[in-house]
Design an enzyme around this catalytic site. Structure first.
Site, mmCIF file in Angstrom:
data_model
loop_
_atom_site.group_PDB
_atom_site.id
_atom_site.type_symbol
_atom_site.label_atom_id
_atom_site.label_comp_id
_atom_site.label_asym_id
_atom_site.label_seq_id
_atom_site.Cartn_x
_atom_site.Cartn_y
_atom_site.Cartn_z
ATOM 1 N N TYR A 145 0.820 -1.215 0.000
ATOM 2 C CA TYR A 145 0.000 0.000 0.000
ATOM 3 C C TYR A 145 0.854 1.265 0.000
ATOM 4 O O TYR A 145 0.437 2.296 -0.515
ATOM 5 C CB TYR A 145 -0.946 0.004 1.204
ATOM 6 C CG TYR A 145 -2.152 -0.890 1.021
ATOM 7 C CD1 TYR A 145 -2.031 -2.268 1.048
ATOM 8 C CD2 TYR A 145 -3.418 -0.348 0.822
ATOM 9 C CE1 TYR A 145 -3.133 -3.093 0.880
ATOM 10 C CE2 TYR A 145 -4.532 -1.160 0.655
ATOM 11 C CZ TYR A 145 -4.378 -2.535 0.682
ATOM 12 O OH TYR A 145 -5.473 -3.346 0.516
ATOM 13 N N LYS A 200 4.996 -14.152 5.841
ATOM 14 C CA LYS A 200 5.430 -15.140 4.843
ATOM 15 C C LYS A 200 6.955 -15.184 4.939
ATOM 16 O O LYS A 200 7.680 -14.985 3.953
ATOM 17 C CB LYS A 200 4.925 -14.695 3.456
ATOM 18 C CG LYS A 200 5.056 -15.734 2.379
ATOM 19 C CD LYS A 200 4.018 -16.838 2.422
ATOM 20 C CE LYS A 200 4.315 -17.880 1.360
ATOM 21 N NZ LYS A 200 3.449 -19.075 1.437
ATOM 22 N N ASP A 232 -0.559 -18.198 4.355
ATOM 23 C CA ASP A 232 -1.385 -19.180 3.630
ATOM 24 C C ASP A 232 -1.984 -20.193 4.608
ATOM 25 O O ASP A 232 -3.180 -20.509 4.562
ATOM 26 C CB ASP A 232 -0.589 -19.866 2.507
ATOM 27 C CG ASP A 232 0.766 -20.385 2.941
ATOM 28 O OD1 ASP A 232 1.213 -20.048 4.058
ATOM 29 O OD2 ASP A 232 1.393 -21.139 2.171
ATOM 30 N N ASP A 256 -5.457 -7.071 5.227
ATOM 31 C CA ASP A 256 -6.622 -6.777 4.387
ATOM 32 C C ASP A 256 -7.335 -8.078 4.033
ATOM 33 O O ASP A 256 -8.552 -8.190 4.153
ATOM 34 C CB ASP A 256 -6.153 -6.053 3.116
ATOM 35 C CG ASP A 256 -7.302 -5.702 2.192
ATOM 36 O OD1 ASP A 256 -8.346 -5.257 2.705
ATOM 37 O OD2 ASP A 256 -7.162 -5.873 0.970
ATOM 38 N N ASP A 260 -11.041 -10.073 5.896
ATOM 39 C CA ASP A 260 -12.275 -10.420 5.179
ATOM 40 C C ASP A 260 -12.634 -11.886 5.424
ATOM 41 O O ASP A 260 -13.799 -12.231 5.616
ATOM 42 C CB ASP A 260 -12.123 -10.187 3.667
ATOM 43 C CG ASP A 260 -12.334 -8.723 3.287
ATOM 44 O OD1 ASP A 260 -12.189 -7.855 4.173
ATOM 45 O OD2 ASP A 260 -12.636 -8.449 2.112
HETATM 46 C C1 IPM Z 1 -10.203 -2.137 3.659
HETATM 47 C C2 IPM Z 1 -10.517 -1.861 2.227
HETATM 48 C C3 IPM Z 1 -9.495 -0.870 1.699
HETATM 49 C C4 IPM Z 1 -8.144 -1.529 1.717
HETATM 50 C C5 IPM Z 1 -9.806 -0.304 0.307
HETATM 51 C C6 IPM Z 1 -11.212 0.193 0.221
HETATM 52 C C7 IPM Z 1 -8.827 0.742 -0.072
HETATM 53 O O1 IPM Z 1 -10.538 -3.027 1.469
HETATM 54 O O2 IPM Z 1 -10.193 -1.187 4.460
HETATM 55 O O3 IPM Z 1 -9.969 -3.298 4.007
HETATM 56 O O4 IPM Z 1 -7.746 -2.207 0.745
HETATM 57 O O5 IPM Z 1 -7.436 -1.373 2.697
HETATM 58 MN MN MN Z 2 -10.335 -4.834 2.669
#
Ligand code: IPM
Ligand code: MN
Length: 371
Positions: A145, A200, A232, A256, A260
Site C-alpha cells: 500500500y 510469509k 497461507d 486486508d 475479510d
Molecule cells: C479495507 C478496504 C481498503 C483496503 C480499500 C477500500 C482501499 O478493502 O479497508 O480493508 O484495501 O485497505
Molecule cells: Mn479490505
C-alpha cells in the site's frame, strides 16, 4: 488533540461517502445519539469525499475535508468508492479518501475485531457465539500500500509495486498487539493471552525481517504467548480453529485479506467494524465497501457501521478518560447483541429480511433502555 480530560463536546468529522455509505452512516449516527445521555456530546460536521465528490468536482478528497478530519476529535465514515470511477491508471478514485487519510494522518494501527455475536450462525459448523473472538491488528501504512501511486508499468509488459517494511513501523504495530493482548481475556479455546505474528517469512526477506523484529518486541511481554503463522496456513487455521486466536498482528495486505476471511466466519462484512488509529487521530467505519448494487434500497446491514460507532466512543472515552462515552460504547455493543438475537431483526446478508431502518430503530430503542 487530547489532554486526557473529558470534553463538553467532541467534534466528529462525518463523511457519508458513496453507495450504501450515506445509509449506513446515518444508522451509525442515530445509534450514537441514542446511546449517549445527551446527543450534543458529539458535535457532528459533514464533509464531502469519495467517488461522487470526484465525479462532481474532479477531486476525491478535498483539502478542506482533509484539514477538518485532521483537526476533529474523530472521523466517522460510511463507505467510499464506485467501481468504474477510476483514475487514468485504472485505480479507483473514491478510495483515495481512506487511503490518503491513513498516510497523511499516519493511522498505522488498523484494528479489526472478529467476534461471533449471539444470534449469528457462523459459516463454520461447531462454532458457537463466544468461541470466535479475536482481533486482527493490521499494519496500515506500509507493505504494498505504501507504493500506491508510485508503481510502474514499463512498455506495457512489466508492472511493479514495491512493498516496504520498516523496523519502526513493525515495532509500533507489534507493541500495540501485545498491549492489546494484555487487556483481553485470552483465546476462547484455552484462555491464553496470545499474539500470533502472521507473515510469509519462509519466502521473502521483508517478512523474515517482520518476524525477527516482532520476536524482539515480544521479549518485553513474557506474560503473553508468542505464536507464528504463515499467511497461507493462516487462512486454513482461521477456518479450522478460530478459537485458538486472541490477537493477530500482520502486514498491511495480509491483514486486508485475512480480515475479510475472518469476517466471513462471523456473519460477513456487514458485521465487521474497523478502527484506524494513529498517535493523534482515529478513523471509524465498517470494513465493507460501498455496495452500489444495493444502494438506496434500505436493505444494507447497518450493524458494521453501528459497531464502528461504538469503537469510536470507546477510543475517545479512553483517550479523554470520559466514562460517559465508555458507557455509551458498551450500550451500543449490548444493544447490537440483543437485537440480532431476534431472527426477525436479521438483515439480508445474515439470512433475514429486516430493513436497515427496522434494525437501526431496534438498536436505538435498546440503547435507550436503562442499563
Ligand atoms: C479495507 C478496504 C481498503 C483496503 C480499500 C477500500 C482501499 O478493502 O479497508 O480493508 O484495501 O485497505
Ligand atoms: Mn479490505
Amino acid at each position: 488533540m487530547s489532554d486526557g480530560t473529558p470534553k463538553a463536546a467532541y467534534e466528529i468529522a462525518v463523511v457519508r461517502g458513496d453507495g450504501i455509505g450515506p445509509e449506513v452512516c446515518e444508522a451509525g449516527l442515530q445509534a450514537l445519539a441514542a446511546a449517549l445521555p445527551d446527543p450534543a456530546k458529539l458535535s457532528l460536521k459533514e464533509y464531502p469525499a469519495g467517488a461522487g465528490c470526484y465525479q462532481e468536482t474532479g477531486v476525491a478528497f478535498p483539502e478542506t475535508t482533509f484539514e477538518a478530519c485532521r483537526d476533529a476529535d474523530a472521523i466517522f465514515h460510511g463507505a467510499a468508492g464506485i467501481p468504474g470511477v477510476t483514475y487514468r491508471d485504472g485505480t479507483e478514485a473514491g478510495l483515495d479518501f481512506g487511503l490518503q487519510l491513513r498516510f497523511r494522518l499516519d493511522l498505522y494501527a488498523n484494528i479489526r475485531p472478529i467476534k461471533l455475536h449471539p444470534g449469528i450462525v457462523s459459516a463454520l459448523r461447531h462454532f458457537e457465539p463466544g468461541s470466535i473472538d479475536y482481533v486482527i491488528l493490521r499494519e496500515n501504512t506500509e507493505g504494498f500500500y505504501a507504493a500506491r501511486g508510485g508503481g510502474n508499468v514499463v512498455r506495457g509488459e512489466i508492472a511493479s509495486d514495491t512493498s516496504i517494511i520498516t523496523r519502526a513501523g513493525t515495532e509500533r504495530i507489534v507493541r500495540q498487539a501485545f498491549e492489546l493482548a494484555r487487556t483481553r481475556n485470552g483465546a476462547p479455546r484455552d484462555g491464553k493471552k496470545r499474539v500470533t505474528v502472521c507473515d510469509k517469512a519462509n519466502v521473502l526477506r521483508s517478512y523474515a525481517f517482520f518476524r525477527k523484529v516482532a520476536t524482539e518486541v515480544a521479549e518485553n511481554y513474557p506474560d503473553v504467548e508468542l505464536d507464528f503463522a504463515l499467511v497461507d496456513a493462516m487462512t486454513v487455521h482461521l477456518v479450522k480453529r478460530p478459537d485458538f486466536y486472541d490477537v493477530i498482528v500482520t502486514e498491511n495486505m495480509f491483514g486486508d485479506i485475512i480480515s475479510d476471511l475472518g469476517a466471513a466466519t462471523v456473519g460477513g462484512m456487514g458485521m465487521s467494524p474497523t478502527a484506524e488509529i494513529g498517535a493523534q487521530n482515529g478513523f471509524f467505519q465498517a470494513a465493507h465497501g460501498s455496495a452500489p448494487d444495493i444502494a438506496g434500497q434500505g436493505i444494507a446491514n447497518p450493524l458494521g457501521t453501528i459497531l464502528a460507532g461504538a469503537m469510536m466512543l470507546e477510543w475517545l472515552g479512553k483517550r479523554h478518560r470520559d466514562n460517559v462515552l465508555m458507557d455509551a460504547a458498551a450500550r451500543i455493543d449490548r444493544a447490537v447483541g440483543k437485537v440480532i438475537e431476534d431472527p426477525a431483526m436479521l438483515p439480508g446478508d445474515l439470512g433475514g429480511r429486516a430493513t436497515s431502518a427496522a434494525i437501526t430503530e431496534a438498536v436505538c430503542r435498546e440503547c435507550r433502555q436503562p442499563a
